[in-house]
Design an enzyme around this catalytic site. Sequence first.
Site, PDB file in Angstrom:
ATOM      1  N   TRP A 138       0.601  -1.316   0.119  1.00 27.35           N
ATOM      2  CA  TRP A 138      -0.037   0.016  -0.039  1.00 27.35           C
ATOM      3  C   TRP A 138       0.984   1.075  -0.118  1.00 27.35           C
ATOM      4  CZ3 TRP A 138      -2.127   2.856   4.848  1.00 27.35           C
ATOM      5  CH2 TRP A 138      -3.078   3.813   4.488  1.00 27.35           C
ATOM      6  N   ASP A 219      -0.319  -5.264   9.723  1.00 24.36           N
ATOM      7  CA  ASP A 219      -1.452  -4.276   9.315  1.00 24.36           C
ATOM      8  C   ASP A 219      -2.496  -5.064   8.755  1.00 24.36           C
ATOM      9  OD1 ASP A 219      -2.541  -2.101   8.464  1.00 24.36           O
ATOM     10  OD2 ASP A 219      -1.523  -1.730   6.550  1.00 24.36           O
ATOM     11  N   LYS A 255     -12.906  -0.829   6.263  1.00 24.62           N
ATOM     12  CA  LYS A 255     -13.445  -1.647   5.310  1.00 24.62           C
ATOM     13  C   LYS A 255     -14.380  -2.906   5.911  1.00 24.62           C
ATOM     14  CE  LYS A 255      -9.971  -0.215   2.758  1.00 24.62           C
ATOM     15  NZ  LYS A 255      -9.606   0.301   1.526  1.00 24.62           N
TER      16      LYS A 255
HETATM   17  N1  IK2 Z   1      -3.326  -0.576   5.332  1.00 26.14           N
HETATM   18  C1  IK2 Z   1      -3.619  -0.955   4.255  1.00 26.14           C
HETATM   19  C2  IK2 Z   1      -3.023  -2.277   3.734  1.00 26.14           C
HETATM   20  C3  IK2 Z   1      -4.600  -0.533   3.629  1.00 26.14           C
HETATM   21  O1  IK2 Z   1      -5.150  -1.104   2.466  1.00 26.14           O
HETATM   22  C4  IK2 Z   1      -5.474   0.726   4.113  1.00 26.14           C
HETATM   23  C5  IK2 Z   1      -6.620   1.203   3.409  1.00 26.14           C
HETATM   24  N2  IK2 Z   1      -6.645   1.380   1.928  1.00 26.14           N
HETATM   25  O2  IK2 Z   1      -7.490   1.869   1.289  1.00 26.14           O
HETATM   26  C6  IK2 Z   1      -7.229   2.730  -0.031  1.00 26.14           C
HETATM   27  C7  IK2 Z   1      -6.982   1.802  -1.222  1.00 26.14           C
HETATM   28  O3  IK2 Z   1      -5.778   1.204  -1.366  1.00 26.14           O
HETATM   29  O4  IK2 Z   1      -7.814   1.947  -2.122  1.00 26.14           O
HETATM   30  C8  IK2 Z   1      -5.290   1.049   5.256  1.00 26.14           C
HETATM   31  C9  IK2 Z   1      -4.065   0.528   5.887  1.00 26.14           C
HETATM   32  C10 IK2 Z   1      -5.722   2.291   6.029  1.00 26.14           C
HETATM   33  O5  IK2 Z   1      -6.915   2.380   6.169  1.00 26.14           O
HETATM   34  P1  IK2 Z   1      -7.667   3.416   6.934  1.00 26.14           P
HETATM   35  O6  IK2 Z   1      -6.900   4.481   7.265  1.00 26.14           O
HETATM   36  O7  IK2 Z   1      -8.864   3.731   5.928  1.00 26.14           O
HETATM   37  O8  IK2 Z   1      -8.507   2.657   7.998  1.00 26.14           O
END
Ligand code: IK2
Length: 414
Positions: A138, A219, A255
């Site tokens: 990510w 994560d 999610k």
């Molecule tokens: N860690 C990972 C691996 C994530 O995919 C996300 C959310 N990413 O969503 C956006 C996308 O790639 O389309 C997160 C952490 C963080 O999520 P949040 O801060 O929304 O809880």
Amino acid sequence: MSASAFTTVPLAPADPLFSLIAAYKADTFNKKVDLGVGAYRDDHAKPWVLPVVKKANAILYNDPDLNHEYLPIAGLATFTAAAARLILGADSPALAEKRVTSVQTISGTGALHTGGRFLAKFYARPQNQAVYLSNPTWANHKQILENLSLPVAQYPYYLPTTRGLDFAGLTGALNSAPSGSIILLHACAHNPTGVDPTREQWTEIAAIMKEKKLFPWFDCAYQGFASGNLDNDSWAVRYFVEQGFEMCIAQSFSKNLGLYGERAGVFHFVSPPSSDAIEVTKKVASQLAIVQRSEISNPPAYGARIADAVLNDPELFKEWTENLQTMAGRIIDMRAALVSKLKELGTPGDWSHVTKQIGMFSFTGLTEKHVAVLREEFHIYMTKNGRISMAGLNSHNIDYVAAAVDKVVKQYPE
Ligand code: IK2
């Protein structure tokens, strides 16, 4: 002459994902398709408020005692405790032995930031060992950690030739990482590849990390989204706890509860089993409180209250597991539908990786050129690396998308 003291500030590029979202929104074509953002959509391409979240919302709305006072610094304790049980398992030895401390954060991003801040301040890395990120990962991981002045390195993860896990590369990198390095692992539903290690592979990863004294940091942004089952999706985390690791977890409810904008998340620290574990855990909790107080003072309440209601009420919890199956099930159906349509069309290539991959995303193998043409000619939006958010597909657009993919792949062979 400029009056500003900031004329030398370099212009930063816009965030690629949020720019993609904005471009999709601005597109007026009636058949446009959003395969970019990692957010669940229903079969009509609409955001889905989980029915269980609607119920929890109604309970909160009708609660005469609800107020808007500050939460405690570490957040809503009933929520963070339930979140720990969810990821670690209610019967976790770490919980029974009081070796876990949890702090509510601004969703998963905040959990990564808070964890990173804590590690930067307190984790002894005499050789300035790096945080190892999967390649790819990510995109925000690198940015969050570098903002905290933590050095980052990479471990191989994805093998383009098989569109699967580069297990030899991954284990090779772990074997040669300096002892004490931090290894950031996706607990399940790897973003962006959709490729997860098998349980046997996790077991081997844990054995190497133990031998090499590497520090696991999980994560977990997709628990329940990968398989539709909350326990299955936290297997790796629980296995590492069982193996006695000291570790961290960044947990997001964006999610799996569809609480994207409410920013509900938790950072957990797990001490290893030892005679001073409770004392260490208390000390860590006290420092996490300082980090939190100095950065956000106390976390936002509303999303945490919704999650709290769902996690702590047995009936709502059961309904949540059904909602999760609806989301995971629809995504799994879309994987199968896409592969079958591409086969029907005789699209060059073996697309079986789309059904083998898991969770919100598929790393399709489409090239940058394919992605650009899909966007320009067909108004189909996805990230440049060929990642598609499976939830953007539905029974109304799948034929259109498959036909477009077929056309670009035939037109521009790799
Ligand atoms: N860690 C990972 C691996 C994530 O995919 C996300 C959310 N990413 O969503 C956006 C996308 O790639 O389309 C997160 C952490 C963080 O999520 P949040 O801060 O929304 O809880």
